[in-house]
Design an enzyme around this catalytic site. Structure first.
Site, PDB file in Angstrom:
ATOM      1  N   GLU A  83      34.147  34.911  36.211  1.00  0.00           N
ATOM      2  CA  GLU A  83      35.485  34.526  36.049  1.00  0.00           C
ATOM      3  C   GLU A  83      36.516  35.068  36.829  1.00  0.00           C
ATOM      4  OE1 GLU A  83      38.622  32.338  33.913  1.00  0.00           O
ATOM      5  OE2 GLU A  83      36.554  32.127  33.821  1.00  0.00           O
ATOM      6  N   GLY A  95      34.665  47.679  50.584  1.00  0.00           N
ATOM      7  CA  GLY A  95      33.321  47.172  50.282  1.00  0.00           C
ATOM      8  C   GLY A  95      33.126  47.178  48.915  1.00  0.00           C
ATOM      9  N   TYR A 131      33.620  35.070  50.883  1.00  0.00           N
ATOM     10  CA  TYR A 131      32.750  34.597  50.226  1.00  0.00           C
ATOM     11  C   TYR A 131      31.903  33.900  51.190  1.00  0.00           C
ATOM     12  CZ  TYR A 131      35.496  35.218  46.157  1.00  0.00           C
ATOM     13  OH  TYR A 131      36.477  35.648  44.914  1.00  0.00           O
TER      14      TYR A 131
END
Length: 158
Positions: A83, A95, A131
């Protein structure tokens, strides 16, 4: 360090939820209270789970991942829906975000879950690049729909 969140982490998580909502230009929509988060994460029937990133040098909670289980009828197994993933701006690049995602991926692999998925705003280029650097790919052809407020109440008969 990444660890499961505890009830004592709820104030920090709540503050970061508000920071994230502000970043996403939707602070006025972030109405969840600390009590609601505490109940969702640690109540009698938890509906969600959270992990936190803790700074090694001072033990400060600097990021979090809040997630819940979903289910794929096509794969026949659960998955994790992330979420929210958030790392405080001054702590980015250390990191923490990758470590939080790696922990969720580890949970998926360990439990035999088939997916780890999430949504990202289409204008959030830094997050999209991050991502994709991890191997995540956008799901073209799908559009998210949502019912809230009056439309939800109307359809629900209230």
């Amino acid at each position: 360090m990444i660890r499961r969140a505890t009830a004592a982490d709820v104030p920090a998580i709540h503050a970061m939820v508000r920071e994230l909502a502000d970043y996403e230009k939707a602070l006025d929509e972030a109405n969840a209270t600390e009590e609601q988060l505490r109940e969702a994460l640690f109540g009698e029937l938890p509906a969600a789970y959270a992990h936190v990133a803790v700074a090694d040098e001072d033990g400060e909670v600097v990021g979090f991942a809040l997630w819940f289980l979903n289910f794929s009828t096509w794969r026949g197994v659960h998955g994790v829906y992330l979420e929210d993933l958030y790392v405080r701006p001054e702590r980015r690049g250390g990191g923490h975000g990758k470590a939080l995602l790696a922990e969720l991926a580890r949970i998926c692999v360990e439990r035999g879950y088939g997916r780890l998925e999430w949504s990202v705003l289409d204008w959030n280029a830094p997050s999209i690049a991050f991502y994709e650097s991890l191997g995540a790919r956008p799901q073209d052809g799908w559009t998210v729909y949502r019912l809230t407020d009056g439309a939800l109440a109307g359809l629900g008969g209230r």
